[in-house]
Design a protein around this motif. Sequence first.
Motif, PDB file in Angstrom:
ATOM      1  N   LYS A  62      -6.300   1.434   9.573  1.00  0.00           N
ATOM      2  CA  LYS A  62      -6.001   2.590   8.814  1.00  0.00           C
ATOM      3  C   LYS A  62      -7.249   3.380   9.131  1.00  0.00           C
ATOM      4  CE  LYS A  62      -2.255   3.074   8.165  1.00  0.00           C
ATOM      5  NZ  LYS A  62      -0.769   4.209   8.936  1.00  0.00           N
ATOM      6  N   VAL A  63      -8.683   2.307   8.164  1.00  0.00           N
ATOM      7  CA  VAL A  63      -9.849   2.588   8.001  1.00  0.00           C
ATOM      8  C   VAL A  63     -10.336   1.866   9.145  1.00  0.00           C
ATOM      9  CG1 VAL A  63     -11.621   2.202   6.208  1.00  0.00           C
ATOM     10  CG2 VAL A  63      -9.432   2.325   5.791  1.00  0.00           C
ATOM     11  N   GLN A  94       1.815   3.684  -3.268  1.00  0.00           N
ATOM     12  CA  GLN A  94       1.770   5.152  -3.356  1.00  0.00           C
ATOM     13  C   GLN A  94       0.995   5.941  -2.204  1.00  0.00           C
ATOM     14  OE1 GLN A  94       5.070   6.681  -3.552  1.00  0.00           O
ATOM     15  NE2 GLN A  94       6.010   4.943  -3.458  1.00  0.00           N
ATOM     16  N   LEU A  95      -0.049   5.224  -1.649  1.00  0.00           N
ATOM     17  CA  LEU A  95      -0.889   5.366  -0.908  1.00  0.00           C
ATOM     18  C   LEU A  95      -0.621   5.282   0.587  1.00  0.00           C
ATOM     19  CD1 LEU A  95      -3.493   3.189  -2.748  1.00  0.00           C
ATOM     20  CD2 LEU A  95      -2.750   5.457  -2.991  1.00  0.00           C
ATOM     21  N   GLN A  96      -0.727   6.578   1.215  1.00  0.00           N
ATOM     22  CA  GLN A  96      -0.591   7.214   2.199  1.00  0.00           C
ATOM     23  C   GLN A  96      -2.275   7.103   2.719  1.00  0.00           C
ATOM     24  OE1 GLN A  96       2.809   7.350   3.192  1.00  0.00           O
ATOM     25  NE2 GLN A  96       3.156   7.700   1.172  1.00  0.00           N
ATOM     26  N   ASN A  97      -2.875   7.635   2.442  1.00  0.00           N
ATOM     27  CA  ASN A  97      -3.917   7.859   3.486  1.00  0.00           C
ATOM     28  C   ASN A  97      -5.245   6.394   2.349  1.00  0.00           C
ATOM     29  OD1 ASN A  97      -6.108   8.293   4.713  1.00  0.00           O
ATOM     30  ND2 ASN A  97      -6.562  10.691   3.673  1.00  0.00           N
ATOM     31  N   LEU A  98      -5.044   5.676   2.537  1.00  0.00           N
ATOM     32  CA  LEU A  98      -6.322   4.542   2.795  1.00  0.00           C
ATOM     33  C   LEU A  98      -7.947   4.715   3.196  1.00  0.00           C
ATOM     34  CD1 LEU A  98      -4.937   1.069   3.169  1.00  0.00           C
ATOM     35  CD2 LEU A  98      -4.767   1.416   1.539  1.00  0.00           C
ATOM     36  N   ARG A  99      -8.081   5.981   3.721  1.00  0.00           N
ATOM     37  CA  ARG A  99      -9.363   5.873   3.623  1.00  0.00           C
ATOM     38  C   ARG A  99      -9.912   6.605   2.688  1.00  0.00           C
ATOM     39  NH1 ARG A  99     -13.052   6.701   8.206  1.00  0.00           N
ATOM     40  NH2 ARG A  99     -10.843   6.316   9.803  1.00  0.00           N
ATOM     41  N   ALA A 100      -8.909   7.315   1.844  1.00  0.00           N
ATOM     42  CA  ALA A 100      -9.916   8.346   0.862  1.00  0.00           C
ATOM     43  C   ALA A 100      -9.704   7.485  -0.068  1.00  0.00           C
ATOM     44  CB  ALA A 100      -8.342   9.540   0.632  1.00  0.00           C
ATOM     45  N   ARG A 107     -13.809   2.064   1.463  1.00  0.00           N
ATOM     46  CA  ARG A 107     -13.783   1.468   2.403  1.00  0.00           C
ATOM     47  C   ARG A 107     -14.251  -0.021   2.461  1.00  0.00           C
ATOM     48  NH1 ARG A 107     -19.128  -0.571   3.574  1.00  0.00           N
ATOM     49  NH2 ARG A 107     -18.274  -1.380   6.030  1.00  0.00           N
ATOM     50  N   TRP A 146       0.937  -0.902  -0.149  1.00  0.00           N
ATOM     51  CA  TRP A 146       0.217   0.123  -0.092  1.00  0.00           C
ATOM     52  C   TRP A 146       0.790   1.189   0.031  1.00  0.00           C
ATOM     53  CZ3 TRP A 146      -4.811  -1.127  -1.258  1.00  0.00           C
ATOM     54  CH2 TRP A 146      -5.449  -2.266  -1.107  1.00  0.00           C
ATOM     55  N   VAL A 147       2.161   1.704   0.501  1.00  0.00           N
ATOM     56  CA  VAL A 147       2.596   2.485   0.713  1.00  0.00           C
ATOM     57  C   VAL A 147       4.203   2.643  -0.041  1.00  0.00           C
ATOM     58  CG1 VAL A 147       3.939   3.891   2.082  1.00  0.00           C
ATOM     59  CG2 VAL A 147       1.952   2.891   3.130  1.00  0.00           C
TER      60      VAL A 147
END
Length: 726
Positions: free
Chosen positions: A583-584, A549-555, A558, A544-545
């Motif tokens: 994270k979520v 390159q996804l720092q904000n999974l909530r965005a 869900r 994921w990171v």
Amino acid sequence: MRIVGMDVGSTTVKAVVVRDGAVLWQDYQRHNTRQAEKVLDFLGRMEAEAGLEPGRDRIFFTGSGAGLLAPLVGGKLIQEVVAVAAAVERLHPDVLFVSEIGGEDMKTIFFTPAGGGRSKQVFMQSACSGGTGTFIEKTARKLQIPAEALASMPYEGRSLHKISSKCGIFAETDANTLVKGGVPVEEIIASLFEAVVYQNLATLTKGNTPLPEVLLLGGPNLFFSGLQQAWRRHLGNLWQQRRIALPEGRTAADLIRVPAEALYYAALGCVEIGGKEPEGVATYAGTDRLRWWIEVGQHEQKAREGARGLVRDGQELAAFLETYGRPRNAHAMRVVPEAERVRPGRPVMIGCDFGSTTTKAVVISPEQEMLFSCYVQSRGNPIEDAQALLRQIREAGFRDIGALALTGYGKDLLKDILGADVGVVETVAHAKAALHFFPDADVICDVGGTDVKVMILRQGTVSDFRLNSQCSSGNGAFLQGVADRYGVPLERYAERAFEAKSMPTLAMGCGVFLQSDIVNQQRKGWSSEEIMASLAAVLPLNVWVYAGQLQNLRAVGRRFVLQGGTHRNLAVVKAQVDFITAKVPDAEVMIHPYSGEAGAIGAALCALEAWRDGRPTRFRGFEAIEALAHRSTTNEHTVCRWCPVNCRRTFIDVQLPGGKGRPWSKVPVEEGWERVISGNSCPKGLVEDANEMRVVKARMEEQRRVHPNLGELVREEAFRRARATA
């Protein structure tokens, strides 16, 4: 008095016991990450078999894992290169260059006559697995080559292909490409030997010329005859090019030596140096403190430094398995019983996914029922893989094929050969498979053998995706490689990982650095199951990171769908669920019910769409495909000359009815054969002559006209010189 020299390496332990210059005892064995336990075993055998006695005899250690263990038994640590150099100077005073290749490091030593002695210049590589024994063995395991066969595989007389020598991860990617291009495994291994020697000469000589005599040390140099041949070829050519005079009556091959004791030179060097130490230094103290460390000390240290395991206790594991042990969804395909799956007059659809490590196929009905699935391990030739898959489908009783669709690395190569109706882009196939079962998904995470795909969905379509195919730190091949190294079957990975009560913390990121971190942790005494648990725990960070390159999974949503063969590993699923829900918190994490076959299911659904459109199938038929004759060629005549990259292509010629042949080619093929070209990096590499090139250029220009580069048009307009008006 006896002197012990012990080399505790990254993959093996080597030891010798010497008295008055004579070797009384020697052995080497793999330690499988249990360095302390293997050293204890060796010391017990030395006491019983060679008369080693505490308080009287002396012991000296070297190697990457020796720093922690030497003080526990009263030993003294000697730097590896110093030990190797001492043994070489004593046993081979005429040697001027030494290459030692270990399991996970490489060393070169240059000896230069100076005054009354010789000066030494040393270069080492230990942060990357490229060019080491692990580098070779990992690729050989992937190609399913037994160790005994690997040892005897030749370098001489084989066509060579480009394999990256700078990085073991990139080398694996190159090997995958060659496999999918139909290159014989013998040529891939020869190319691997070429890469190892090139890495040593290009990186670890720093511009110096290795002069004769040359000594090759370490297990890979000793055991792999093809690697020895590569050294002799390269060094012989180098001496000829640089006009290095050879001793009269000697050939280049004579001046490159591989001693029978090549494994033990670091241990012998410990004995050589230890014999000159003052009395009382490094007196063997017995095994009591080492035994305490194994039974108590290392566990206390782990408790201080490590994190808890993947599961806290049996209750947490049971709750996890209840939820994820059997993936559930509301739109599952009905699995038709074997007795009902073949119905006369009912056509079926086949979807094939040619992955990096396995090739999968599924058969579905017009009503979208799952009729059959199968897979084969990729064996190095995509045509043979396809034949093996279709053979299983035919033996299952299916005859009336409505449509065939392909996806994965081999789709372009095989589409015309098999007569496929659809070639499906991987991201499309995987998205279609996920949405069929989970139509309201927000994110699809597909972790395959050598790549990671993250697809972000909006209203049932892919709005963004992230693809990582160059680094193995977050994919299944890396996990499989570590499991193979520890001798753990892949199907038992999760079981072993869940046994770990604690685990070390591994660094997120590059697979090379992660491999180095694993070695550091095993030196500290972490066991294989603890390291495997930690590797599963760090995988979500890499997916994921690092890769996504996804720092904000909530965005991104869900509802998360996990698929790909790697998610059959429940240790990975547990780590993924924990990471995502951290994270979520309100996330819903779903496992695809056919995670390994998702790509093939997506392809089969595309085949079903083609069949519903009324298109007659192009499928050549089981008999025709089984009877396919094919041959591949890779040599100087197949190199692409259309640009400076000079791709070393492979020409795969397949005997097909109506084949036009290519009698005009530099690699001619007669009528009745068709050629498929692989190994090219751009469309130009698919053609051989100027006439074909004109057609390709015309197609490219048409594509540019239909789909113009808007950025280029804006730039031209913005910087267009304005015309002066009268």
